[in-house]
Design a protein around this motif. Structure first.
Motif, mmCIF file in Angstrom:
data_model
loop_
_atom_site.group_PDB
_atom_site.id
_atom_site.type_symbol
_atom_site.label_atom_id
_atom_site.label_comp_id
_atom_site.label_asym_id
_atom_site.label_seq_id
_atom_site.Cartn_x
_atom_site.Cartn_y
_atom_site.Cartn_z
ATOM 1 N N SER A 72 0.840 -1.199 0.000
ATOM 2 C CA SER A 72 0.000 0.000 0.000
ATOM 3 C C SER A 72 0.875 1.250 0.000
ATOM 4 O O SER A 72 2.013 1.229 0.467
ATOM 5 N N THR A 111 4.709 4.806 2.822
ATOM 6 C CA THR A 111 4.208 3.440 2.868
ATOM 7 C C THR A 111 4.588 2.837 4.211
ATOM 8 O O THR A 111 5.756 2.833 4.590
ATOM 9 N N CYS A 126 5.623 -1.449 -0.486
ATOM 10 C CA CYS A 126 4.845 -1.697 -1.684
ATOM 11 C C CYS A 126 5.767 -1.993 -2.856
ATOM 12 O O CYS A 126 6.959 -1.685 -2.821
ATOM 13 N N THR A 141 -3.879 0.633 -2.830
ATOM 14 C CA THR A 141 -3.452 -0.741 -2.594
ATOM 15 C C THR A 141 -3.335 -1.511 -3.914
ATOM 16 O O THR A 141 -3.612 -0.981 -4.994
ATOM 17 N N LYS A 142 -2.960 -2.768 -3.785
ATOM 18 C CA LYS A 142 -2.772 -3.673 -4.924
ATOM 19 C C LYS A 142 -3.901 -3.503 -5.942
ATOM 20 O O LYS A 142 -5.075 -3.501 -5.589
ATOM 21 N N THR A 159 -5.105 6.093 0.972
ATOM 22 C CA THR A 159 -4.185 4.985 0.789
ATOM 23 C C THR A 159 -4.619 4.143 -0.402
ATOM 24 O O THR A 159 -5.794 3.793 -0.534
#
Length: 107
Positions: free
Chosen positions: A67, A96, A100, A78-79, A76
């Motif tokens: 993230s 982070t 990440c 994310t993937k 935030t």
């Protein structure tokens, strides 16, 4: 112009230091104009400082794992999240907590 490559195993591409807390695998790059494609890995706790980021190239970023928090937006990512930034577009600064890994293309 970036170098041309047919499919190749990226496992043999070395990880090199890109910035404090960030390592990279350069998949292809140009020696003359700064364009590149890389996988960037940010260690847990990495920040980009306090300044908003602007640069003179187009950038695409796809988060592969972990993230990344945009401190200006207070959000935030994310993937699976993706960004496309025109030259001069303000973004960041970033932090982070867990680390990440991202695929980044500059042109």
């Amino acid at each position: 112009m970036k170098a041309e490559h047919e499919f190749f195993a990226t496992a043999g591409v070395p990880w090199t230091d890109a910035a404090p807390g960030i390592t990279q695998q350069l998949l292809t790059e140009s020696a003359t104009d700064g364009t590149l494609t890389r996988i960037a890995r940010w260690a847990p706790g990495t920040t980009t400082g306090d300044e908003v980021i602007r640069h003179e190239y187009f950038e695409e970023v796809y988060l592969l794992e972990g993230s990344l928090t945009d401190l200006t937006l207070g959000k935030t990512f994310t993937k699976g999240d993706y960004a496309a930034r025109r030259p001069g577009m303000p973004h960041g600064p970033y932090r982070t907590d867990e680390g990440c890994t991202m695929l980044e293309t500059r042109y």
